[in-house]
Design a protein around this motif. Sequence first.
Motif, PDB file in Angstrom:
ATOM      1  N   GLN A 182       0.841  -1.200   0.000  1.00 24.29           N
ATOM      2  CA  GLN A 182       0.000   0.000   0.000  1.00 24.29           C
ATOM      3  C   GLN A 182       0.874   1.246   0.000  1.00 24.29           C
ATOM      4  O   GLN A 182       1.747   1.397   0.855  1.00 24.29           O
ATOM      5  CB  GLN A 182      -0.965  -0.017   1.203  1.00 24.29           C
ATOM      6  N   GLY A 183       0.622   2.109  -0.978  1.00 20.77           N
ATOM      7  CA  GLY A 183       1.444   3.305  -1.109  1.00 20.77           C
ATOM      8  C   GLY A 183       2.882   2.976  -1.477  1.00 20.77           C
ATOM      9  O   GLY A 183       3.795   3.759  -1.221  1.00 20.77           O
ATOM     10  N   ILE A 211       4.599   0.510  -0.239  1.00 17.00           N
ATOM     11  CA  ILE A 211       5.296  -0.068   0.922  1.00 17.00           C
ATOM     12  C   ILE A 211       4.584  -1.352   1.329  1.00 17.00           C
ATOM     13  O   ILE A 211       3.352  -1.399   1.368  1.00 17.00           O
ATOM     14  CB  ILE A 211       5.287   0.945   2.100  1.00 17.00           C
ATOM     15  N   GLY A 242       7.328  17.430  -1.932  1.00 18.83           N
ATOM     16  CA  GLY A 242       6.078  18.076  -1.567  1.00 18.83           C
ATOM     17  C   GLY A 242       4.994  17.149  -1.075  1.00 18.83           C
ATOM     18  O   GLY A 242       4.835  16.036  -1.567  1.00 18.83           O
ATOM     19  N   GLU A 243       4.248  17.655  -0.089  1.00 20.51           N
ATOM     20  CA  GLU A 243       3.134  16.912   0.485  1.00 20.51           C
ATOM     21  C   GLU A 243       1.824  17.571   0.077  1.00 20.51           C
ATOM     22  O   GLU A 243       1.788  18.768  -0.237  1.00 20.51           O
ATOM     23  CB  GLU A 243       3.265  16.880   2.010  1.00 20.51           C
ATOM     24  N   ARG A 287      -5.904  11.729  11.559  1.00 18.34           N
ATOM     25  CA  ARG A 287      -4.746  11.760  12.452  1.00 18.34           C
ATOM     26  C   ARG A 287      -4.520  10.409  13.127  1.00 18.34           C
ATOM     27  O   ARG A 287      -3.388   9.948  13.232  1.00 18.34           O
ATOM     28  CB  ARG A 287      -4.966  12.844  13.508  1.00 18.34           C
ATOM     29  N   ALA A 340      -2.135   4.607   2.068  1.00 12.57           N
ATOM     30  CA  ALA A 340      -0.777   4.399   2.570  1.00 12.57           C
ATOM     31  C   ALA A 340      -0.597   4.825   4.024  1.00 12.57           C
ATOM     32  O   ALA A 340       0.517   4.807   4.533  1.00 12.57           O
ATOM     33  CB  ALA A 340       0.203   5.170   1.683  1.00 12.57           C
ATOM     34  N   TYR A 344       2.993   4.021   5.794  1.00 11.73           N
ATOM     35  CA  TYR A 344       3.873   5.164   6.058  1.00 11.73           C
ATOM     36  C   TYR A 344       4.167   5.281   7.553  1.00 11.73           C
ATOM     37  O   TYR A 344       5.305   5.508   7.947  1.00 11.73           O
ATOM     38  CB  TYR A 344       3.232   6.469   5.559  1.00 11.73           C
ATOM     39  N   TYR A 349       8.039   5.029   8.745  1.00 13.27           N
ATOM     40  CA  TYR A 349       8.768   6.236   9.130  1.00 13.27           C
ATOM     41  C   TYR A 349       8.590   6.613  10.601  1.00 13.27           C
ATOM     42  O   TYR A 349       9.234   7.528  11.085  1.00 13.27           O
ATOM     43  CB  TYR A 349       8.353   7.408   8.234  1.00 13.27           C
ATOM     44  N   LYS A 350       7.656   5.955  11.281  1.00 17.86           N
ATOM     45  CA  LYS A 350       7.355   6.244  12.702  1.00 17.86           C
ATOM     46  C   LYS A 350       6.804   7.657  12.880  1.00 17.86           C
ATOM     47  O   LYS A 350       6.771   8.183  13.991  1.00 17.86           O
ATOM     48  CB  LYS A 350       8.595   6.074  13.598  1.00 17.86           C
ATOM     49  N   ILE A 351       6.414   8.279  11.812  1.00 18.35           N
ATOM     50  CA  ILE A 351       5.818   9.612  11.849  1.00 18.35           C
ATOM     51  C   ILE A 351       5.065   9.739  10.533  1.00 18.35           C
ATOM     52  O   ILE A 351       5.435   9.117   9.538  1.00 18.35           O
ATOM     53  CB  ILE A 351       6.891  10.716  11.975  1.00 18.35           C
ATOM     54  N   ARG A 352       3.978  10.513  10.529  1.00 16.98           N
ATOM     55  CA  ARG A 352       3.196  10.625   9.310  1.00 16.98           C
ATOM     56  C   ARG A 352       2.609  12.025   9.208  1.00 16.98           C
ATOM     57  O   ARG A 352       2.049  12.527  10.180  1.00 16.98           O
ATOM     58  CB  ARG A 352       2.074   9.574   9.333  1.00 16.98           C
ATOM     59  N   ASP A 353       2.773  12.615   8.055  1.00 16.62           N
ATOM     60  CA  ASP A 353       2.060  13.860   7.758  1.00 16.62           C
ATOM     61  C   ASP A 353       0.674  13.429   7.285  1.00 16.62           C
ATOM     62  O   ASP A 353       0.496  13.039   6.142  1.00 16.62           O
ATOM     63  CB  ASP A 353       2.805  14.636   6.663  1.00 16.62           C
ATOM     64  N   TYR A 354      -0.281  13.472   8.201  1.00 20.20           N
ATOM     65  CA  TYR A 354      -1.592  12.853   7.936  1.00 20.20           C
ATOM     66  C   TYR A 354      -2.506  13.746   7.104  1.00 20.20           C
ATOM     67  O   TYR A 354      -3.605  13.335   6.734  1.00 20.20           O
ATOM     68  CB  TYR A 354      -2.287  12.513   9.264  1.00 20.20           C
ATOM     69  N   ARG A 355      -2.068  14.974   6.812  1.00 20.26           N
ATOM     70  CA  ARG A 355      -2.950  15.888   6.091  1.00 20.26           C
ATOM     71  C   ARG A 355      -3.101  15.444   4.629  1.00 20.26           C
ATOM     72  O   ARG A 355      -2.226  15.687   3.806  1.00 20.26           O
ATOM     73  CB  ARG A 355      -2.383  17.307   6.150  1.00 20.26           C
ATOM     74  N   ARG A 372       2.772  12.886   1.694  1.00 14.53           N
ATOM     75  CA  ARG A 372       3.607  12.594   0.538  1.00 14.53           C
ATOM     76  C   ARG A 372       2.985  11.537  -0.375  1.00 14.53           C
ATOM     77  O   ARG A 372       3.311  11.476  -1.554  1.00 14.53           O
ATOM     78  CB  ARG A 372       4.972  12.120   1.043  1.00 14.53           C
ATOM     79  N   SER A 416      13.914   9.903   9.175  1.00 14.69           N
ATOM     80  CA  SER A 416      12.661  10.463   9.678  1.00 14.69           C
ATOM     81  C   SER A 416      12.715  10.658  11.184  1.00 14.69           C
ATOM     82  O   SER A 416      13.563  10.078  11.868  1.00 14.69           O
ATOM     83  CB  SER A 416      11.503   9.530   9.328  1.00 14.69           C
ATOM     84  N   ASN A 417      11.784  11.489  11.643  1.00 16.06           N
ATOM     85  CA  ASN A 417      11.535  11.599  13.084  1.00 16.06           C
ATOM     86  C   ASN A 417      12.653  12.318  13.831  1.00 16.06           C
ATOM     87  O   ASN A 417      12.829  12.117  15.031  1.00 16.06           O
ATOM     88  CB  ASN A 417      11.352  10.181  13.661  1.00 16.06           C
ATOM     89  N   LEU A 454      10.164  23.877   2.188  1.00 16.77           N
ATOM     90  CA  LEU A 454       8.922  23.640   1.450  1.00 16.77           C
ATOM     91  C   LEU A 454       8.289  22.287   1.733  1.00 16.77           C
ATOM     92  O   LEU A 454       7.107  22.079   1.443  1.00 16.77           O
ATOM     93  CB  LEU A 454       9.184  23.743  -0.061  1.00 16.77           C
ATOM     94  N   SER A 455       9.051  21.361   2.262  1.00 14.28           N
ATOM     95  CA  SER A 455       8.516  19.994   2.409  1.00 14.28           C
ATOM     96  C   SER A 455       9.401  19.171   3.326  1.00 14.28           C
ATOM     97  O   SER A 455      10.522  19.568   3.647  1.00 14.28           O
ATOM     98  CB  SER A 455       8.459  19.302   1.043  1.00 14.28           C
ATOM     99  N   PHE A 503       7.405  18.134   9.330  1.00 12.54           N
ATOM    100  CA  PHE A 503       6.015  18.221   9.796  1.00 12.54           C
ATOM    101  C   PHE A 503       6.022  18.311  11.316  1.00 12.54           C
ATOM    102  O   PHE A 503       6.631  17.470  11.977  1.00 12.54           O
ATOM    103  CB  PHE A 503       5.237  16.990   9.322  1.00 12.54           C
ATOM    104  N   THR A 543      10.129  13.906   8.220  1.00 15.65           N
ATOM    105  CA  THR A 543       9.151  12.830   8.014  1.00 15.65           C
ATOM    106  C   THR A 543       9.688  11.684   7.179  1.00 15.65           C
ATOM    107  O   THR A 543       8.990  10.694   6.971  1.00 15.65           O
ATOM    108  CB  THR A 543       7.909  13.366   7.263  1.00 15.65           C
ATOM    109  N   ALA A 567      10.276  12.204   4.070  1.00 16.32           N
ATOM    110  CA  ALA A 567      10.030  12.723   2.719  1.00 16.32           C
ATOM    111  C   ALA A 567      11.164  13.673   2.340  1.00 16.32           C
ATOM    112  O   ALA A 567      11.868  14.191   3.210  1.00 16.32           O
ATOM    113  CB  ALA A 567       8.690  13.447   2.671  1.00 16.32           C
TER     114      ALA A 567
END
Lengths: 359, 359, 359, 359
Positions: A284-285, A287, B16-17, B99, B107, B111, B115-121, B125, C32-33, C68-69, C72, C77, C79
Motif C-alpha cells: 500500500q502506497g 510499501i 512536496g506533500e 490523524r 498508505a 507510512y 517512518y514512525k511519523i506521518r504527515d496525515y494531512r 507525501r 525520519s523523526n 517547502l517539504s 512536519f 518525516t 520525505a
Amino acid sequence: MSGNSFGKMLVLTTFGESHGKAVGGILDGFPSNILIDLDFLQTELNRRRTGQLLFSSARKEDDRIEILSGIFEGKSTGAPIAFLAHNIDHKPEDYAQLRDTYRPSHADFTYEQKYKIRDYRGGGRSSARETLARVAGGAFAKQFLSIKGISVTAYVKQIGQYSLPNNFILHELSGISKSEIGCPHPETELKIIDHLKEIKSKGDTVGGIISCIIKGVPVGLGEPVFDKIQADLAKAMLSINAAHGFEYGSGFAGAAMKGSENNDLFVQKDGKIVTATNSSGGIQGGISNGNDIEFNVAFKPVPTLMMDQESVNTKGEKVVLKGKGRHDVCVVPRAMVIVEAMAALVIADHVLRWKQWEG
Amino acid sequence: MSGNSFGKMLVLTTFGESHGKAVGGILDGFPSNILIDLDFLQTELNRRRTGQLLFSSARKEDDRIEILSGIFEGKSTGAPIAFLAHNIDHKPEDYAQLRDTYRPSHADFTYEQKYKIRDYRGGGRSSARETLARVAGGAFAKQFLSIKGISVTAYVKQIGQYSLPNNFILHELSGISKSEIGCPHPETELKIIDHLKEIKSKGDTVGGIISCIIKGVPVGLGEPVFDKIQADLAKAMLSINAAHGFEYGSGFAGAAMKGSENNDLFVQKDGKIVTATNSSGGIQGGISNGNDIEFNVAFKPVPTLMMDQESVNTKGEKVVLKGKGRHDVCVVPRAMVIVEAMAALVIADHVLRWKQWEG
Amino acid sequence: MSGNSFGKMLVLTTFGESHGKAVGGILDGFPSNILIDLDFLQTELNRRRTGQLLFSSARKEDDRIEILSGIFEGKSTGAPIAFLAHNIDHKPEDYAQLRDTYRPSHADFTYEQKYKIRDYRGGGRSSARETLARVAGGAFAKQFLSIKGISVTAYVKQIGQYSLPNNFILHELSGISKSEIGCPHPETELKIIDHLKEIKSKGDTVGGIISCIIKGVPVGLGEPVFDKIQADLAKAMLSINAAHGFEYGSGFAGAAMKGSENNDLFVQKDGKIVTATNSSGGIQGGISNGNDIEFNVAFKPVPTLMMDQESVNTKGEKVVLKGKGRHDVCVVPRAMVIVEAMAALVIADHVLRWKQWEG
Amino acid sequence: MSGNSFGKMLVLTTFGESHGKAVGGILDGFPSNILIDLDFLQTELNRRRTGQLLFSSARKEDDRIEILSGIFEGKSTGAPIAFLAHNIDHKPEDYAQLRDTYRPSHADFTYEQKYKIRDYRGGGRSSARETLARVAGGAFAKQFLSIKGISVTAYVKQIGQYSLPNNFILHELSGISKSEIGCPHPETELKIIDHLKEIKSKGDTVGGIISCIIKGVPVGLGEPVFDKIQADLAKAMLSINAAHGFEYGSGFAGAAMKGSENNDLFVQKDGKIVTATNSSGGIQGGISNGNDIEFNVAFKPVPTLMMDQESVNTKGEKVVLKGKGRHDVCVVPRAMVIVEAMAALVIADHVLRWKQWEG
C-alpha cells in the motif's frame, strides 16, 4: 551507462554471451558473515537448466557454477561475490544461418542496429542464457532472505488457454514442487501437459503466466514515490526475456471493480493490525503492509519455432528460416526460478534499503 | 537512498506533500539550448488538475507553475530546472479524522509503520498531488521529444467493465481529445459516462485501463539486459498511484497464443526493414524496433469512497470512516496525462542514454 | 546525467543561478523523526553570507531559507526536504560587460563552449552562490550527525604565505570561533589580517588552506574499494569552487617520509584498540578507524580582481576587464562552513550506508 | 551499496582477493565496434606487476588476463566486458601470523571491525592486487581515448625528499619511459635510485608523488556542480591504496599566491581562444578548457616493513610483527600505471557523459 546492473544496495551485474567463454556476474553489497550453501546454489541453477524437461530445449550444459571471490571459509565476507559458469556445449555451426538473418521477434535486428555489430552466435548477449547469472544472484539473495524469514515461490498459473480455476487458492506451497511443470492444481496440470505435447508435435510454441507469492515480508519495504516495491518488481519482471506483462494484487481485473469491492479493510487480529482481504497484493502506497506480496507475470510464446518462418536478411531480402536448433516449447516451466530470483533480488535490495529508516 | 528520483540521464526528483507549502521538483540533465514553451507546461498541468471534470475531486488548486532556475531568456541552459506550485486550497480540517485512523487501501498505515511519523494531512507525501511534479517534468520531456519527432499519447481503453471493442484500431489520435474523458470510441465513451454517473451517485468508485502509444521512436532505444525499455516503462507506470498492472505488445493475452500467431515477421517496406505485425509492441530484446511502442496500464478503483467504511485507528480499535472530502470517482481521466508524462520521461532518458552508442 | 546531485543514501540535489529567482535544493534520504532546529540552519547560512567580513564581497542577501517539504510539526518525516532562498540583491547591470567577455580563471568560457548558451549574470550556475544550498544541506546533515555524537569543524590553516606553526596542535575547538577569520592561533591570525588588508588595498586576492577535523566517528565508515571515505571526501572538497587540493593524514608531507616514521602502531588503551599516532588521518583501507578524521583543502586565490585584467571577448578580440562588482579578497573565511557542510554530507551518507553492514 | 563500482557511463566493477581464486572485473558501457588490442592490455598489466623492479615485491604472478565476454571477432560489442587473472603464487602460510594480528597502517583492523569477518590472507580484498582490475579497465579506456586523440601519462615527481627541480618542465613524454623508475629528469632519477637502495637495505620504505598529464582533452568535459572533472579525478586518485593527497593546477602552492599571479589570461592563438598560462590545470568551473589536465598524487610509504614492528593481536595483546613476505620499498613506480588507469577511466566516462550535451 548501459543496463547490465540491477539493484541499489544489493547490485547484480551480469556478463556473458550465449556462446562466449562463460556467463556469470558480480553480486555486490551482499551482507557479510552469512553462511553460504553452494549446493542450494547449484540446485537453483539446475531448475533453469535446459534439457531437463520434455518441453525444454535439448542444449546440454552442466551449468557448474564457480565462485571466484567474496566467500571465505564458507561465509560471505562483504566483498563482491564473483561467479561464472563456463559455456561448454558450443555448437556455433547451428547459428551460421543467423549471421546474415534476422529471426522474427528476436533481438537480432535491434542489437545490430543499435551496436553496429552483433555476436550472432545463439543471440549472443540477448540469449536467455544470461539469466543463469540472475538465478545465481537470486540464490544468494534467497539465502539472505531465508534468515529474515522471507520466502519467494513461483508457480504456473496459465499455459496457453489452460489456467488455474478462478477460485483457486494456493493452500500449500508444497503442491507446486510435486508438479513436473510447477502447476499446483493437478487437473489443470494434466491439461497443460497434453497441450504442450500437442504444441511440440506441431513445432510450435506457446505462452503462459507465472504467479509468484512472497511470504514473511515485514511491514515497511519499499521507497516512495518512484521506488515503490511494485515498481521495482515490475521492472525486474519486465527485464526477463519474453515477459510481456506484470500485475499485482487485483491487477488488470481490478479495472472492472468498484472501490467498495476492491478496498482492503483494516482489522485487528491477534493484537496486530492486518487487512481482511488482499486486493492490494501486500503493498500500500508502495510499501509492504505485512501481507503476502502476490503478482503475476505474462510470457509471450517462445519466438523460435521448429517450423519454417519467413524473414529477411541483413540486406532486406526475403529468406526462409528453417526450424532447427534446440529450443523450448514454452518458457514458463524454466522461467519460474528466474521470476523467483529477480523477486528475491528486489526484496533483498529493499530489506537492505529499509535499514536506513529503522530506529 | 529513498526513491524520490527517477531516470538516469534525465533525472526528475520530486518533493512536496498534499497540504504542505508546495509541490515541485528538479529536472536535471535536460539538454541545453532548447526553447521552452511555458504555456504548454501549464496546459499539461491543467489536464491533471482536480475540479475539471464532473467525475473528479472538487479540490480547487490553480496549479500555477513557477520556474526557479535552468531557463534563461526562454531557453534551457543545461542547469537543473527547479519548479514548484504552491498549495493554496488547504483544508486540513477535512483531514483531522485521519490523524489517528488508517484509511482502507491507502498508505496511512504503511507510512506510519515505516517512518514512525506521518504527515496525515491528505495523505501527505503519498497523495496523488505529488504527480503534479511528474506532469511538469513530463511536459519538459515532451518538448525535447517533440524536436526528435516523438509523441506520447494516452487514451481510455476501459473503465469499469466498459472497454474499447477488441477489434478497435486507433486510426487517428485526434479522436482522443474530442472525448471529454479521453475515450476515442464514441459508443464506448457514452457507456462509460453513464456508468461513472451511476457510480458517483452511489458514492462508490471504479477502476480502469489506460492505453498509451508512442510514435516516432527511432530504432535503438533501450539498454539490455536490465534497463530494457519495457522494464523502465513498467517501473514508471507501476510507480503511479493506484496503478496495478502493465503490459505491452500482446501482453497478458499473449500467454494464450502460439508462437506462430504471435511472431512479428520482418519484411522490407519502402526500402526499410520493418515488421508486418506489432505483437512486440515496438520492442525486441529490450530495444525499440522503430514501430509504435504500445502498452496498457491498469488502475484500481480510487480507495476513498463517499460512503461509510469500517477501519481501525492507530490503537487497532474499530472505527467508521465517514465518506467526505473531495475525491475522484475514477482516476483514469486525470491519470492519462500522468501516464504520458512518465512515458515521456522514460523515452527522453533513453534518447539521451542512446547517445552513448551512436557513431 | 549531469552532476547536480551528491551522495548515495543521503542525496543533495541543488539548483539555482546567481541572479535567477532562487537557489536551493532537495535533500533526499534524510532519516525520519528527527527534530529540526531551523535557527541552526539559518546560523550556518549566515556563516557563508557575503558582506559579513571586511574581506568579503559586499553583496547583501538575506539568505533567508524557506523549507517547502519534508518537515512536519518540527520533525523530519522521511520525505524529501526541499528548501530555497530567494535572490533579492539583483544587480544584473553589474554583469552587462560579461555578456560577451570571458573572465580569466572563471567558468564563462567553458560553460559557453559546453552548453552553447550561458546565463552570464554573475556566473549563473557556476557562481559560488550555489554553495548556499550545500550549506543548508550540510546543516541538516550536522543535526543528524550530532545525534550520533559526530562533529565537523573547519579552521584556517594558511592564508597567503602565513600558516599555522608546523608544531601547532589544536587543543580546543573553541579557539576557532573566537577568531574573526577562524584561525585558532592568535599570532598567525594577526599576520593574516594584516596581509588581507594589504592585499585588499591593492585590489588583489589571495589563496589559503582550510583544515577540517571530524570528531566522534565510529570505526567502520567507508566502502572499499572505490568509495573509500577519503575518496568521497576528496570528491566533495574538489567539487567546491576554487578548491585545488586535498590531503588527509600525513598527506603530501608523507611523500618524504619513511614507513617507520609514518606507520600508526596499534596499542591498547582503556580496553580499546587504538593507534598511537594518526598519520592515517583516522582512515585505514578506506574505512574510519575511530580516530579523528583530519584533512586539508587548498584554495586558489579568488579570480575576480579589483584591478584591470586583459582578456578576450567571445569573438576572441582583446578586451580589458575593469575591476568592479562585489567580491571577496579571500574565499577561505567564508569557505569554512562550506567545507564543513560537504564533509558532514559525506559522513552522514556513510553513516547511513554503514547500516547495511551492521549486525 | 558497497563501493566496488566506479564511473557512471563507463562503469568498472572489480572483484577478487589477494589470495582468492582470481581478481578481475566487469567493464560496462564500453562503446561498441572498437578494435581491441589485447597485447596492449597485457603490456599495461605487466607495468604494475610485482617482481619487475629491484625495488618491488618479489611475488611472481603471470597476471595473464583472460577475457570472458564483450569482445567478438576482435571488436567490442557493447556488451559488458568481463575479465580476470587467476592467482597462482599463493603462499598463504606467509600470512598465517596475520590471522590474529593487526598490521600497523593496514586495513586489517578496520575490515574486521566493519564486516565482523576478514579474509586475512595477504590483506584479502584490501590488497593492492585489486588494482590489477583497475589497470585492465584503464587499458580499455585508453584504447577508446586513443581514438579521440587523448593520452594519459604519469611520471615520478618525487620519492622521499628527492623531487624534480621546481623549474622542471616536461618537454617530451618520451623521457619518462627511458627511466627505469619513470622519472624524466636523469639527475633526480639517480638520486632516487640511490635513496631506494639505501631504504631497502634498512628494511624500510618511502613515499612519493606521481604527476599525471592528460593531453588532447577537448573543451567541455566535466559536469558541474558536483561532478566537476577535478572532483572525479580526486575521488579516483584517493581511491588508490596508499594515496594521501591530490592537487591539480597550482594546487597547494596556489594557497600562497595572489590572484594576479595565479589567473590564466585568455588570449587568441591560431584562431582559437586559449589561456596564456595553466594554473587552472586545464579545468575551469569543473569543465576542461582544452589545455593539458595536470595533477599530482601523493603516496604514503608502504606500511609493510622488513623490520620488526610492535602491534596488537585481535585480543588487544602486544605482539611483535616480523618483517617478512614480499613487499615494495616504494609504491610509486608500480602505481604510475594505476594512476593512469584511474585517470583514463574518469576521462572516458566524461567523454561519454559529454555526448548528452553535444549538438
